[in-house]
Scaffold this motif. Sequence first.
Motif, PDB file in Angstrom:
ATOM      1  N   LEU A  30       0.835  -1.212   0.000  1.00 33.83           N
ATOM      2  CA  LEU A  30       0.000   0.000   0.000  1.00 33.83           C
ATOM      3  C   LEU A  30       0.863   1.253   0.000  1.00 33.83           C
ATOM      4  O   LEU A  30       0.577   2.215  -0.721  1.00 33.83           O
ATOM      5  N   TYR A  33       2.187   1.804  -3.364  1.00 31.80           N
ATOM      6  CA  TYR A  33       1.201   2.469  -4.230  1.00 31.80           C
ATOM      7  C   TYR A  33       1.166   3.969  -3.964  1.00 31.80           C
ATOM      8  O   TYR A  33       1.057   4.774  -4.897  1.00 31.80           O
ATOM      9  N   VAL A  68      -7.048  10.288 -14.408  1.00 32.27           N
ATOM     10  CA  VAL A  68      -7.967   9.186 -14.707  1.00 32.27           C
ATOM     11  C   VAL A  68      -7.252   7.850 -14.593  1.00 32.27           C
ATOM     12  O   VAL A  68      -7.738   6.903 -13.953  1.00 32.27           O
ATOM     13  N   VAL A  69      -6.064   7.782 -15.204  1.00 38.79           N
ATOM     14  CA  VAL A  69      -5.326   6.521 -15.181  1.00 38.79           C
ATOM     15  C   VAL A  69      -4.901   6.180 -13.761  1.00 38.79           C
ATOM     16  O   VAL A  69      -4.911   5.005 -13.359  1.00 38.79           O
ATOM     17  N   ALA A  70      -4.555   7.196 -12.974  1.00 42.57           N
ATOM     18  CA  ALA A  70      -4.179   6.933 -11.589  1.00 42.57           C
ATOM     19  C   ALA A  70      -5.352   6.349 -10.818  1.00 42.57           C
ATOM     20  O   ALA A  70      -5.183   5.413 -10.026  1.00 42.57           O
ATOM     21  N   ALA A  71      -6.537   6.891 -11.044  1.00 37.77           N
ATOM     22  CA  ALA A  71      -7.704   6.367 -10.336  1.00 37.77           C
ATOM     23  C   ALA A  71      -7.953   4.909 -10.721  1.00 37.77           C
ATOM     24  O   ALA A  71      -8.146   4.039  -9.852  1.00 37.77           O
ATOM     25  N   ALA A  72      -7.893   4.613 -12.026  1.00 39.48           N
ATOM     26  CA  ALA A  72      -8.118   3.238 -12.462  1.00 39.48           C
ATOM     27  C   ALA A  72      -7.043   2.309 -11.919  1.00 39.48           C
ATOM     28  O   ALA A  72      -7.334   1.193 -11.462  1.00 39.48           O
ATOM     29  N   VAL A  74      -5.294   2.665  -9.181  1.00 35.33           N
ATOM     30  CA  VAL A  74      -5.468   2.424  -7.748  1.00 35.33           C
ATOM     31  C   VAL A  74      -6.591   1.428  -7.505  1.00 35.33           C
ATOM     32  O   VAL A  74      -6.486   0.545  -6.644  1.00 35.33           O
ATOM     33  N   VAL A  75      -7.665   1.528  -8.294  1.00 35.21           N
ATOM     34  CA  VAL A  75      -8.780   0.602  -8.107  1.00 35.21           C
ATOM     35  C   VAL A  75      -8.325  -0.828  -8.361  1.00 35.21           C
ATOM     36  O   VAL A  75      -8.531  -1.727  -7.539  1.00 35.21           O
ATOM     37  N   VAL A  76      -7.648  -1.041  -9.483  1.00 33.21           N
ATOM     38  CA  VAL A  76      -7.209  -2.399  -9.808  1.00 33.21           C
ATOM     39  C   VAL A  76      -6.140  -2.872  -8.829  1.00 33.21           C
ATOM     40  O   VAL A  76      -6.163  -4.012  -8.360  1.00 33.21           O
ATOM     41  N   LEU A  78      -5.570  -1.950  -5.684  1.00 38.25           N
ATOM     42  CA  LEU A  78      -6.100  -2.284  -4.367  1.00 38.25           C
ATOM     43  C   LEU A  78      -6.961  -3.543  -4.434  1.00 38.25           C
ATOM     44  O   LEU A  78      -7.011  -4.318  -3.475  1.00 38.25           O
ATOM     45  N   GLY A  79      -7.624  -3.760  -5.583  1.00 40.92           N
ATOM     46  CA  GLY A  79      -8.347  -5.025  -5.746  1.00 40.92           C
ATOM     47  C   GLY A  79      -7.409  -6.207  -5.692  1.00 40.92           C
ATOM     48  O   GLY A  79      -7.700  -7.224  -5.035  1.00 40.92           O
ATOM     49  N   ILE A  80      -6.250  -6.069  -6.338  1.00 38.50           N
ATOM     50  CA  ILE A  80      -5.258  -7.145  -6.288  1.00 38.50           C
ATOM     51  C   ILE A  80      -4.758  -7.340  -4.865  1.00 38.50           C
ATOM     52  O   ILE A  80      -4.587  -8.472  -4.395  1.00 38.50           O
ATOM     53  N   VAL A  82      -6.339  -6.715  -2.095  1.00 36.63           N
ATOM     54  CA  VAL A  82      -7.373  -7.389  -1.295  1.00 36.63           C
ATOM     55  C   VAL A  82      -7.427  -8.864  -1.642  1.00 36.63           C
ATOM     56  O   VAL A  82      -7.543  -9.731  -0.756  1.00 36.63           O
ATOM     57  N   ALA A  83      -7.321  -9.180  -2.941  1.00 28.13           N
ATOM     58  CA  ALA A  83      -7.373 -10.586  -3.345  1.00 28.13           C
ATOM     59  C   ALA A  83      -6.197 -11.365  -2.796  1.00 28.13           C
ATOM     60  O   ALA A  83      -6.338 -12.516  -2.357  1.00 28.13           O
TER      61      ALA A  83
ATOM     62  N   ILE B  81      -9.157   8.790  -3.875  1.00 31.27           N
ATOM     63  CA  ILE B  81      -8.091   7.794  -3.914  1.00 31.27           C
ATOM     64  C   ILE B  81      -7.546   7.523  -2.522  1.00 31.27           C
ATOM     65  O   ILE B  81      -7.367   6.372  -2.107  1.00 31.27           O
ATOM     66  N   LEU B  84      -9.917   5.612  -0.535  1.00 33.08           N
ATOM     67  CA  LEU B  84      -9.849   4.198  -0.934  1.00 33.08           C
ATOM     68  C   LEU B  84      -8.670   3.506  -0.257  1.00 33.08           C
ATOM     69  O   LEU B  84      -8.796   2.388   0.267  1.00 33.08           O
ATOM     70  N   LEU B 172     -10.855   2.105 -20.553  1.00 30.61           N
ATOM     71  CA  LEU B 172      -9.984   1.751 -19.423  1.00 30.61           C
ATOM     72  C   LEU B 172     -10.772   1.679 -18.124  1.00 30.61           C
ATOM     73  O   LEU B 172     -10.575   0.771 -17.300  1.00 30.61           O
ATOM     74  N   ALA B 176     -11.256  -1.413 -15.711  1.00 30.89           N
ATOM     75  CA  ALA B 176     -10.853  -1.335 -14.304  1.00 30.89           C
ATOM     76  C   ALA B 176     -11.990  -1.747 -13.383  1.00 30.89           C
ATOM     77  O   ALA B 176     -11.775  -2.455 -12.394  1.00 30.89           O
ATOM     78  N   LEU B 183     -11.769  -9.295  -9.242  1.00 31.78           N
ATOM     79  CA  LEU B 183     -10.709  -9.577  -8.274  1.00 31.78           C
ATOM     80  C   LEU B 183     -11.254  -9.700  -6.861  1.00 31.78           C
ATOM     81  O   LEU B 183     -10.833 -10.566  -6.096  1.00 31.78           O
ATOM     82  N   THR B 184     -12.163  -8.843  -6.509  1.00 32.68           N
ATOM     83  CA  THR B 184     -12.571  -8.807  -5.111  1.00 32.68           C
ATOM     84  C   THR B 184     -13.806  -9.638  -4.840  1.00 32.68           C
ATOM     85  O   THR B 184     -13.967 -10.163  -3.745  1.00 32.68           O
TER      86      THR B 184
END
Lengths: 101, 256
Positions: A30, A33, A68-72, A74-76, A78-80, A82-83, B81, B84, B172, B176, B183-184
Amino acid sequence: MTVSLQWYIGLSVVLFGMGALGLLIRRNVLVMYMCIELMLNAANIAFVAFAEKLNDIGGQAAVFFVLVVAAAEVVVGLGIVVAIFRRRPDTTVDDLHMMKG
Amino acid sequence: MTGFLAIHASAMVATTLPDAIVFAVAALIILAGAVGVIVERNPVHSALGLVIALFGVALIFLLLKDDFLAAVQIIVYAGAIVVLFLFVIMFLGVDKREVIARESLRGQRPLALALVLLAAVGILLLGAGAHYALGASAATGTATNQPGGEVAALGRSIFTTYLLPFEATAALFIIAILGAVVLTKGRGTLSQERREDSPAGDEPDDVSMSDGPGSSEDLDVGAGEQVEGSGSAGEVASVSTSVVRVPGATSQEVEE
């Protein structure tokens, strides 16, 4: 006393260096990131500074897309995280060698 | 080039001493936040340092007369962010777990510091005496000072010049979102295993109930299921069988 372009670029370089340093020396996913976010913001500072000095809107459009790319990302990311965290109770990257050949 | 620079400088608001002060304060805020991100042991504190640094960057954007991006910076970064990040940190409970002292690769940190310093000093030296392309390339771009203000200029630019990247951005985001959901949430097998694990944790109670003195064969089946559902199986099974029909019965009621 003027704030010339060199000062903005210098600040951007220093912030980028600190982000890269944190990315290299920290072990928590984290926090790594967060250091990537610092590096993206350093690039944003450079983009906006050049856009202002060059009177060109392209730099600000680039910053928009970086956001925009930073937001996407971070979402992916953080999903990884969590997984992964469901399988092993730690976010230290040294322990994540399950894909090692 | 110098002629263009002179025209450009007259078009811009002249930077004065307050600008320099604001820049210094913003730079201090950014660097303090970045140092906080790097050196804090607790990831929550690192996230707060990140918030500080992002606010400093928003201040820099304001100083560069870029109000819209400053607002977006605060809303998207500090508002979404970092929240999150904090959600994931507190959801996973990973705070105060990193062992900084352990260094798996020997000599990695001094090497990282040296490399980063080398790269930064190199870039700074390159940039200090450089002649930036403030001339010809700038004349071809879309100006920021269009009628309607900067937001209108940015929107017009995004929806005309950068339309294809904008559409790619939409794709994208869809990817995402799908990736985050898969993933979750897509770990159906794991969550089912957990759901099977938790009744398995209750099974010892059932075993003790059947091992109990008034063994569960005396109870009718409905009561047995209710007792199992009530979760106080061991307690109920230790008392006499005739009263056990009431699943939520406490021990005092049973003794009566």
